[in-house]
Design an enzyme around this catalytic site. Structure first.
Site, PDB file in Angstrom:
ATOM      1  N   CYS A 134      37.727  37.382  43.870  1.00 50.29           N
ATOM      2  CA  CYS A 134      37.704  38.822  43.656  1.00 50.29           C
ATOM      3  C   CYS A 134      37.152  39.189  42.271  1.00 50.29           C
ATOM      4  O   CYS A 134      36.674  40.300  42.074  1.00 50.29           O
ATOM      5  CB  CYS A 134      39.083  39.415  43.880  1.00 50.29           C
ATOM      6  SG  CYS A 134      40.382  38.671  42.884  1.00 50.29           S
ATOM      7  N   HIS A 135      37.187  38.247  41.335  1.00 47.39           N
ATOM      8  CA  HIS A 135      36.647  38.528  40.001  1.00 47.39           C
ATOM      9  C   HIS A 135      35.128  38.744  40.045  1.00 47.39           C
ATOM     10  O   HIS A 135      34.560  39.313  39.128  1.00 47.39           O
ATOM     11  CB  HIS A 135      36.997  37.394  39.023  1.00 47.39           C
ATOM     12  CG  HIS A 135      36.375  36.084  39.379  1.00 47.39           C
ATOM     13  ND1 HIS A 135      36.899  35.276  40.371  1.00 47.39           N
ATOM     14  CD2 HIS A 135      35.272  35.455  38.901  1.00 47.39           C
ATOM     15  CE1 HIS A 135      36.142  34.191  40.477  1.00 47.39           C
ATOM     16  NE2 HIS A 135      35.146  34.273  39.595  1.00 47.39           N
TER      17      HIS A 135
END
Length: 170
Positions: A134-135
């Site tokens: 998700c980063h």
């Protein structure tokens, strides 16, 4: 059938992590931003009040080596979420190491281009940091946006991935 969760701690280049798995695969991975006992209690809450847990730091250290050191070892995931979350998390996993995509890209990728806010919410609820990367998801204007463990760590992870790709190409 009651699930048994094995959890463990490991150091990473970006701080301590906790990894949890069931027989089916990795079910949780977080950077530790508070004390270990509280983290274990939160893990048990997410997976059920009566979920038995045991500690195995070797398992967590293996996962850390796969993510941060390029250790070749297959990792299966055991992800719990709504159908929508699972679709979003699956799409996020398609973003290659060292690259980014926007929340809109992910929304379009699941066939829901108007659901950008819902996509952002699903991404924020990702239980498996780094393995569901998700980063790597940023705003359309190029800003990094929020991250559960802070914008600074998100930027450090993005920089590390880009540097790793550049070094591999040399």
């Amino acid at each position: 059938m009651m699930r048994q969760i094995v959890y463990g701690f490991s150091d990473s280049p970006f701080g301590h992590i906790i990894v949890a798995r069931t027989w089916e695969g990795i079910c949780d991975l977080q950077f530790l931003d508070y004390n270990r006992l509280e983290t274990i209690h939160q893990l048990a809450k997410r997976w059920g009040v009566y979920t038995p847990t045991t500690q195995n730091d070797t398992m967590a250290q293996t996962v850390e080596r796969v993510i941060f050191e390029g250790y070749d070892h297959p990792l299966k995931l055991d992800i719990k979420g709504t159908d929508f979350q699972l679709r979003v998390w699956n799409e996020v996993q398609k973003v290659p190491f060292g690259h980014t995509a926007t929340y809109l890209d992910i929304a379009k990728g699941i066939g829901e281009p108007k659901a950008v806010r819902a996509v952002a919410t699903a991404i924020a609820q990702n239980p498996i940091a780094m393995l569901i990367p998700c980063h790597r998801i940023i705003h359309s204007d190029g800003t990094t946006g929020e991250y559960h463990w802070g914008k600074e760590l998100k930027q450090q992870l993005l920089d590390w991935e880009k540097d790793s790709l550049l070094n591999a190409q040399k």
